[in-house]
Design a protein around this motif. Structure first.
Motif, short mmCIF file in Angstrom:
data_model
loop_
_atom_site.label_atom_id
_atom_site.label_comp_id
_atom_site.label_asym_id
_atom_site.label_seq_id
_atom_site.Cartn_x
_atom_site.Cartn_y
_atom_site.Cartn_z
N LYS A 340 0.65 -5.05 8.84
CA LYS A 340 -0.64 -3.95 7.78
C LYS A 340 -2.02 -4.52 7.44
O LYS A 340 -2.96 -4.16 7.47
N HIS A 343 -3.20 -3.36 11.02
CA HIS A 343 -3.66 -2.05 10.72
C HIS A 343 -4.98 -1.65 10.71
O HIS A 343 -5.93 -1.21 10.22
N ARG A 348 -7.31 1.40 11.08
CA ARG A 348 -5.63 1.86 10.63
C ARG A 348 -5.50 2.73 12.10
O ARG A 348 -4.85 4.39 11.68
N SER A 349 -5.16 1.93 13.05
CA SER A 349 -5.11 2.40 14.47
C SER A 349 -3.26 1.35 14.80
O SER A 349 -3.38 0.37 15.35
N TRP A 350 -2.13 2.74 14.11
CA TRP A 350 -0.55 1.56 14.73
C TRP A 350 -0.84 1.73 16.42
O TRP A 350 -0.46 0.34 16.47
N ALA A 353 -2.84 -1.95 16.14
CA ALA A 353 -2.22 -2.52 15.27
C ALA A 353 -0.86 -3.38 16.15
O ALA A 353 -0.66 -4.71 16.13
#
Length: 516
Positions: A340, A343, A348-350, A353
């Motif tokens: 988390k 990310h 906020r890119s998996w 991350a």
């Protein structure tokens, strides 16, 4: 409630009897040294010497006494753990037995393209395969689903899906000659090395050719593989010459992970849901360890999530006698927190991350800044640095390959023996207590207590203090036995726990995972 299987254990051959282990290891170490240093070796003579010395060792080992008290149980488990660590040096290696090893055959996945397109919509859209990473993900999907560990793929490290040759070492490994597995491994490795040299020779020849008539068999094989890349043959061959790599198939290891994972996945999924994270992330241990909780890497990473020591200490208790990295559920809480965090840091890119799980957020930010893009596929294709190596550049592709293999495993694998589940509760100690006293008062056997709480193995062996507030995992009966020293808590829950009352010293923990 967390479901854990007591009876179904990892398919590992444990060394029974610490004296036998140490003595045998000493004999084999000496003979191995001789094997490596002698200029000429008569294999039959070596095998004869080894067999004779092993029989001598066996004759000196006393028969273990059947009745064991608590301390003897702990000592026996410690000896087995030591043997397990010696036999399991990393998450990528299987435990070796001297017996001929028969593993599931390699297989062709008939529905491969439909699966990679997620034709049954089993995977969230954010984890669908990017078009510019399709070939790379496909390679890892094949590694997990088609090729067992007796297959060695000689391939291009920059373009992993360019496979020059698949070497099958089954005839060497699945035989009883030489008698000892390490010798068969050496013979198999020598065979693979020979084929690698043939591939490099062919690449070198192609890089200097002015025409491509009258090619040798090896040159034809290599040129056919390179035909899937754009550009002149000579340039492609010259570049490939310095980028030849060998990858072992993983199908049988992956299937073992499928069998073990039902013990942990329901609880792990609920933990991730509590953190508002996609449950797809819980499949990362298939890449890291195949759900082998004994996995320990050569650089010190430990547990199914393969946390390094420094990272583990940020989220868990990691001391000389307590190591929460080895607890699948506690490590899953830490993994949820770290993923988390990655990310949020990385746009906020998996894809970014998850790659940062291997490469670290600072390294990913550096790559993003240099390439001026957040597209991982573009970064992997063009970014070059000493630290962004094969492992880092392929990590997200490995994850997607494993994710698709797991979600569609019923179409791919046969005869999967799923582990059964056991109800466990997570409770918090209300006072300090010595580990052996905790074990004694739980009324559990040492084996079951350490199965539920692998993070306390060393604490029990050292009889170290387990601090107040520490979370332990118990079944119904053992939780009742420890009512006076525990307060209720729920693993992974972000909520306040009601204080115990005189009438009810322990409140039942809320379920952490339901039935599969």
């Amino acid at each position: 409630m967390i479901k854990i299987n007591m009876s179904s254990k990892l398919k590992m051959k444990k060394c029974k009897g610490s004296g036998r282990c140490v003595a045998t290891f000493a004999v084999l170490t000496g003979l191995a040294a001789y094997y490596y240093t002698a200029p000429v070796v008569d294999s039959e003579s070596v095998l004869s010497d080894i067999t004779a010395k092993i029989e001598q060792v066996k004759e000196t080992v006393l028969t273990p006494k059947p009745a064991l008290d608590m301390n003897a149980q702990i000592a026996a488990i410690a000896a087995e753990d030591q043997a397990m660590e010696e036999q399991t040096p990393s998450a990528d290696n299987s435990v070796e037995s001297d017996e001929p090893e028969h593993i599931p055959e390699s297989a062709v996945v008939e529905n491969r393209e439909n699966i990679l397109n997620d034709y049954q919509n089993l995977i969230a859209d954010e984890f669908h395969i990017p078009e510019n990473m399709r070939n790379r993900v496909g390679f890892w999907f094949d590694i997990y689903t088609q090729h067992n560990s007796h297959k060695r793929l000689i391939h291009h490290s920059e373009y992993p899906w360019i496979v020059f040759e698949i070497v099958d070492v089954t005839p060497i490994i699945e035989t009883d000659t030489p008698k000892f597995r390490w010798m068969r491994n050496m013979k198999a490795d020598a065979m693979v090395k020979q084929q690698v040299e043939k591939t490099k020779t062919a690449l070198k020849s192609l890089s200097k050719r002015k025409n491509f008539e009258n090619l040798t068999e090896d040159e034809t094989r290599v040129m056919n593989a390179l035909s899937h890349l754009d550009g002149e043959v000579q340039k492609k061959a010259k570049f490939a010459l310095n980028n030849v790599r060998v990858q072992m198939g993983q199908r049988n290891f992956f299937q073992e992970g499928l069998e073990v994972s039902p013990k942990y996945l329901p609880g792990m999924e609920e933990i991730f849901e509590n953190y508002n994270l996609p449950v797809e992330l819980t499949r990362l241990p298939f890449v890291e360890s195949s759900f082998n909780k004994h996995a320990k890497s050569k650089v010190g990473a430990s547990g199914i999530w393969q946390f390094m020591g420094n990272t583990g200490r940020k989220f868990m208790v990691v001391t000389d006698h307590i190591d929460e990295r080895t607890s699948p559920f506690k490590a899953s809480v830490a993994a949820a927190q770290l993923l988390k965090e990655n990310h949020m840091i990385l746009k906020r890119s998996w894809p970014l991350a998850i790659t940062a799980w291997n490469h670290g957020p600072p390294g990913m930010r550096k790559a993003m800044a240099k390439m001026k893009t957040n597209d991982l596929g573009e970064i992997v294709e063009k970014y070059r640095s000493k630290t962004f190596d094969f492992a880092s550049s392929n990590f997200y592709s490995e994850f997607l390959g494993a994710l698709f293999a797991e979600r569609y495993h019923k179409e791919i694998y046969e005869d999967v023996n799923y582990a059964q589940q056991l109800n466990l509760h997570t409770v918090k100690l209300s006072k300090n207590i010595s580990a052996k006293d905790l074990l004694k008062r739980s009324k559990l056997s040492a084996e079951d207590f350490m199965l539920f709480n692998p993070d306390l193995k060393k604490a029990v062996q050292m009889n170290a203090q387990v601090p107040s507030g520490f979370m332990i995992m118990l079944d119904d009966d053992s939780r009742d036995h420890l009512k006076s020293i525990v307060a209720s808590a729920t693993l992974g829950k972000k909520k306040k726990v009601s204080k115990p009352t005189a009438q009810n010293e322990v409140t039942l923990s809320e379920p952490v995972a339901g039935e599969l």
